[in-house]
Design a protein around this motif. Structure first.
Motif, PDB file in Angstrom:
ATOM      1  N   LEU A  90     152.441  98.209  73.631  1.00 45.96           N
ATOM      2  CA  LEU A  90     151.435  97.984  72.583  1.00 45.96           C
ATOM      3  C   LEU A  90     150.160  98.766  72.849  1.00 45.96           C
ATOM      4  O   LEU A  90     149.328  98.922  71.952  1.00 45.96           O
ATOM      5  N   VAL A 133     149.389 101.313  70.287  1.00 48.46           N
ATOM      6  CA  VAL A 133     149.116 100.885  68.912  1.00 48.46           C
ATOM      7  C   VAL A 133     147.630 100.552  68.778  1.00 48.46           C
ATOM      8  O   VAL A 133     147.145  99.644  69.460  1.00 48.46           O
ATOM      9  N   TYR A 141     154.686  97.193  63.015  1.00 51.29           N
ATOM     10  CA  TYR A 141     155.934  97.962  63.009  1.00 51.29           C
ATOM     11  C   TYR A 141     155.725  99.271  62.244  1.00 51.29           C
ATOM     12  O   TYR A 141     155.629 100.342  62.841  1.00 51.29           O
ATOM     13  N   ASN A 179     158.366 100.232  70.724  1.00 48.58           N
ATOM     14  CA  ASN A 179     157.042 100.818  70.820  1.00 48.58           C
ATOM     15  C   ASN A 179     156.929 101.889  71.891  1.00 48.58           C
ATOM     16  O   ASN A 179     155.839 102.403  72.124  1.00 48.58           O
ATOM     17  N   ALA A 199     159.659 105.108  68.854  1.00 46.88           N
ATOM     18  CA  ALA A 199     158.913 104.869  67.614  1.00 46.88           C
ATOM     19  C   ALA A 199     158.875 106.124  66.753  1.00 46.88           C
ATOM     20  O   ALA A 199     158.957 106.043  65.522  1.00 46.88           O
ATOM     21  N   THR A 259     154.416 105.293  61.076  1.00 43.28           N
ATOM     22  CA  THR A 259     154.410 104.442  62.250  1.00 43.28           C
ATOM     23  C   THR A 259     152.993 103.974  62.568  1.00 43.28           C
ATOM     24  O   THR A 259     152.015 104.681  62.309  1.00 43.28           O
ATOM     25  N   ASN A 303     152.238 103.410  65.651  1.00 48.90           N
ATOM     26  CA  ASN A 303     152.131 103.841  67.032  1.00 48.90           C
ATOM     27  C   ASN A 303     151.491 105.228  67.086  1.00 48.90           C
ATOM     28  O   ASN A 303     152.097 106.212  66.683  1.00 48.90           O
TER      29      ASN A 303
END
Length: 358
Positions: A110, A113, A128, A285, A290, A301, A303
């Motif tokens: 994570l 992100v 997501y 992730n 991803a 995405t 990410n």
């Protein structure tokens, strides 16, 4: 929210890199993770890499509207290990104790992100993919491309069924509310009533309230549908479903603005395989994974490290990554009183019942 195929070379390049990263092992052979998801909303290449690495099968249970998804999650005997959600549903089910709060320490990837996207999913889910809501349309059947929500909601040939909407109490109201200058999060009964009346007037032009991909994939209305309420990326699936040359289905965001949606992933509180569920969320992730998933699906995405790995043609595609002007003219869903949600559910029920009674 739905599958969008990219050029083979872009996909195969990403897949080749990914295969080198994850040697095949199968310590958990025979186990299965159950994922509640939209149809074609997880790359087959990603599933293959996960199963090759872990030996754990992915079994998907499909839904075609948020309402249908919520019905599954509300059942006491479901066997779902991971569910696709969004902020409102994950917050509501989380408050009821049906979804676990996310343990971010169990998903170290994570870190890739940005906080903006993590905040968009709340305490009971992780980001997501994201995109917009708009109009899918056939260039070979319409003399002019739609520009406004009015083109979908107030069509010139209103007495001829040719439009596909969707049975979702949230998203079906976003267009009418935006067209009438209201917030998509309104709880004002007069504003919701006006949106309902607009949908009622549109109804004679509606072929079905079944999600457009589900409907056309079942070979219904292929010869009649020329416009649909859709998500960014849907047009690619529709062109594959139709199998006609020239990719006649296109996608656009109406000038009044759009919904900016963020899809999330949650872990049900009663899930029996939580450690494996967290392992899968962390796997998704990994930036290489991803990026592969985003490229295969043609959906943006959340990410940041994955986006940097995507081919230029994907990062520059405005239907996947909209320009800043579109983002500035977008709204996002917010939590609202349960009574307002119940009003929205009554609206979609009334539309469906009246349409079926014709």
């Amino acid at each position: 929210m739905n599958n969008h195929k990219t050029p083979f070379r872009a996909r195969s390049a990403l897949l080749a890199v990914t295969c080198l990263l994850f040697p095949s092992t199968a310590p958990y052979a025979g186990q299965t993770l159950n994922l509640l998801n939209w149809e074609e909303y997880l790359s087959e290449a990603v599933i293959e890499r996960w199963e090759a690495e872990t030996g754990i099968k992915i079994e998907q249970v499909y839904f075609d509207s948020g309402d249908k998804r919520d019905e599954v999650l509300a059942k006491p005997d479901h066997l779902i290990d991971i569910a696709l959600t969004e902020l409102i549903s994950s917050s509501r089910f989380g408050q009821r104790g049906l979804l676990d709060p996310i343990d971010e320490q169990a998903v170290p990837n994570l870190k890739h992100v940005p906080r903006r996207w993590r905040d968009s999913c709340g305490a009971h889910s992780i980001p997501y993919l994201w995109g917009t809501l708009g109009i899918a349309y056939r260039t070979d059947r319409l003399p002019n491309a739609p520009q406004s929500w009015a083109d979908l909601l107030e069509p010139a040939n209103r007495d001829e069924p040719h439009i596909i909407m969707m049975e979702d109490h949230e998203d079906i109201l976003a267009g009418p509310l935006l067209h009438q200058g209201h917030s998509i999060n309104t709880s004002n009964n007069d504003e919701l009533k006006a949106a309902f009346e607009l949908l009622q007037a549109q109804s004679p032009a509606v072929l079905t309230y079944e999600y457009v991909i589900t409907s056309l994939r079942s070979q219904r209305y292929l010869d009649k549908a020329d416009m649909a309420l859709a998500y960014s990326g849907d047009q690619q699936v529709l062109n594959e479903v139709e199998g006609v040359e020239g990719e006649p289905w296109r996608y656009m965001v109406p000038e009044e603005g759009t919904l900016l949606w963020v899809d999330c992933l949650s872990i049900p509180a009663k899930g029996a395989q939580k450690a494996l569920a967290y392992r899968f969320l962390n796997f998704l992730n990994n930036p290489k994974i991803a990026a592969l998933n985003s490229a295969e699906l043609g959906v943006a995405t959340t990410n940041a490290a994955a986006k940097a790995l995507l081919p230029e043609e994907i990062r520059q595609d405005p239907t996947i990554y909209p320009p800043e002007a579109v983002l500035q003219n977008s709204q996002v869903y917010e939590t609202r009183p349960l009574e307002a949600t119940q009003t929205r559910r009554r609206i979609i029920s009334a539309l469906i019942n009246a349409h079926e009674a014709r």
